[in-house]
Write a protein that holds these residues in place. Structure first.
Motif, mmCIF file in Angstrom:
data_model
loop_
_atom_site.group_PDB
_atom_site.id
_atom_site.type_symbol
_atom_site.label_atom_id
_atom_site.label_comp_id
_atom_site.label_asym_id
_atom_site.label_seq_id
_atom_site.Cartn_x
_atom_site.Cartn_y
_atom_site.Cartn_z
ATOM 1 N N ASN A 4 0.773 -1.223 -0.029
ATOM 2 C CA ASN A 4 0.035 0.066 0.295
ATOM 3 C C ASN A 4 0.777 1.356 -0.013
ATOM 4 O OD1 ASN A 4 -2.671 -1.231 0.109
ATOM 5 N ND2 ASN A 4 -2.319 -1.773 2.176
ATOM 6 N N GLN A 13 -12.624 4.439 6.844
ATOM 7 C CA GLN A 13 -12.655 3.490 5.492
ATOM 8 C C GLN A 13 -13.973 3.721 4.895
ATOM 9 O OE1 GLN A 13 -11.374 -0.542 5.573
ATOM 10 N NE2 GLN A 13 -12.822 -1.133 4.209
ATOM 11 N N GLU A 14 -15.016 3.696 5.681
ATOM 12 C CA GLU A 14 -16.393 3.933 5.304
ATOM 13 C C GLU A 14 -16.622 5.093 4.590
ATOM 14 O OE1 GLU A 14 -20.906 3.919 6.885
ATOM 15 O OE2 GLU A 14 -19.550 2.252 7.682
ATOM 16 N N LEU A 17 -14.881 5.126 1.222
ATOM 17 C CA LEU A 17 -15.377 4.336 0.043
ATOM 18 C C LEU A 17 -16.727 5.105 -0.437
ATOM 19 C CD1 LEU A 17 -14.835 0.810 1.379
ATOM 20 C CD2 LEU A 17 -13.644 1.860 -0.398
ATOM 21 N N ARG A 40 -2.391 3.088 -3.995
ATOM 22 C CA ARG A 40 -2.900 1.766 -3.060
ATOM 23 C C ARG A 40 -3.260 2.145 -1.608
ATOM 24 N NH1 ARG A 40 -3.243 -3.426 -4.478
ATOM 25 N NH2 ARG A 40 -2.963 -3.957 -2.293
ATOM 26 N N TYR A 49 -5.446 -3.749 2.184
ATOM 27 C CA TYR A 49 -5.957 -2.822 1.110
ATOM 28 C C TYR A 49 -7.490 -2.973 0.955
ATOM 29 C CZ TYR A 49 -7.050 -1.954 -3.629
ATOM 30 O OH TYR A 49 -7.687 -1.273 -4.938
ATOM 31 N N PHE A 50 -7.819 -1.420 0.822
ATOM 32 C CA PHE A 50 -9.495 -1.492 0.544
ATOM 33 C C PHE A 50 -9.929 -0.626 -0.613
ATOM 34 C CE2 PHE A 50 -8.465 1.816 3.674
ATOM 35 C CZ PHE A 50 -9.458 3.103 3.053
ATOM 36 N N CYS A 51 -8.860 0.298 -1.268
ATOM 37 C CA CYS A 51 -9.222 0.765 -2.326
ATOM 38 C C CYS A 51 -8.129 1.414 -2.983
ATOM 39 C CB CYS A 51 -10.401 1.852 -2.017
ATOM 40 S SG CYS A 51 -9.837 3.521 -1.351
ATOM 41 N N THR A 52 -8.325 2.119 -4.289
ATOM 42 C CA THR A 52 -7.420 2.980 -4.788
ATOM 43 C C THR A 52 -7.961 4.372 -4.933
ATOM 44 O OG1 THR A 52 -6.427 1.048 -5.994
ATOM 45 C CG2 THR A 52 -5.769 2.930 -7.110
ATOM 46 N N ILE A 53 -6.854 5.275 -4.739
ATOM 47 C CA ILE A 53 -7.476 6.579 -4.866
ATOM 48 C C ILE A 53 -6.385 7.422 -6.038
ATOM 49 C CG2 ILE A 53 -8.365 6.528 -2.688
ATOM 50 C CD1 ILE A 53 -5.583 8.351 -1.773
ATOM 51 N N CYS A 102 -11.753 8.217 -4.968
ATOM 52 C CA CYS A 102 -11.697 6.916 -5.255
ATOM 53 C C CYS A 102 -11.643 6.601 -6.764
ATOM 54 C CB CYS A 102 -12.652 5.961 -4.611
ATOM 55 S SG CYS A 102 -12.489 5.898 -2.954
#
Length: 103
Positions: A4, A13-14, A17, A40, A49-53, A102
């Motif tokens: 990352n 996180q929420e 996203l 990442r 990992y939870f998303c890509t920005i 995102c």
């Protein structure tokens, strides 16, 4: 798996996203990110990992010059934002705003 590039506390996180948190405010150790960077994103607690920005803008700010707009972009009130920044970065005044979306 690729490492990352940046981490956020799991509690954010929420909001990331859902598009409710669109900036992060960091100290000089993370001032190297530039507009156009694709990163990442992982959770600070477990590096999961939870998303890509994509970085859409960067700027400098001081603790005293934080505004309601910064707070809105963080999905917080201004007093909450200042308290969180002071807790994470005690005794620091100079920061770097990383605006992102995102992808």
């Amino acid at each position: 798996m690729a490492p990352n590039d940046i981490t956020f506390f799991q509690r954010f996180q929420e909001d990331i996203l859902a598009g409710r948190k669109t900036i992060t405010i960091r100290d000089a150790s993370e001032s190297h990110f530039k507009t156009g960077d694709v990163l990442r994103v992982g959770r600070f607690e477990d590096d999961g990992y939870f998303c890509t920005i994509k970085v859409t803008a960067t700027s400098e700010v001081t603790l005293d010059s934080l505004t309601e707009q910064h707070a809105q972009q963080e999905n917080m009130t201004l007093p909450e934002l200042k308290a969180v920044i002071a807790e994470i970065y005690p005794d620091q005044q100079q920061f770097y705003v990383i605006e992102f979306q995102c992808v």
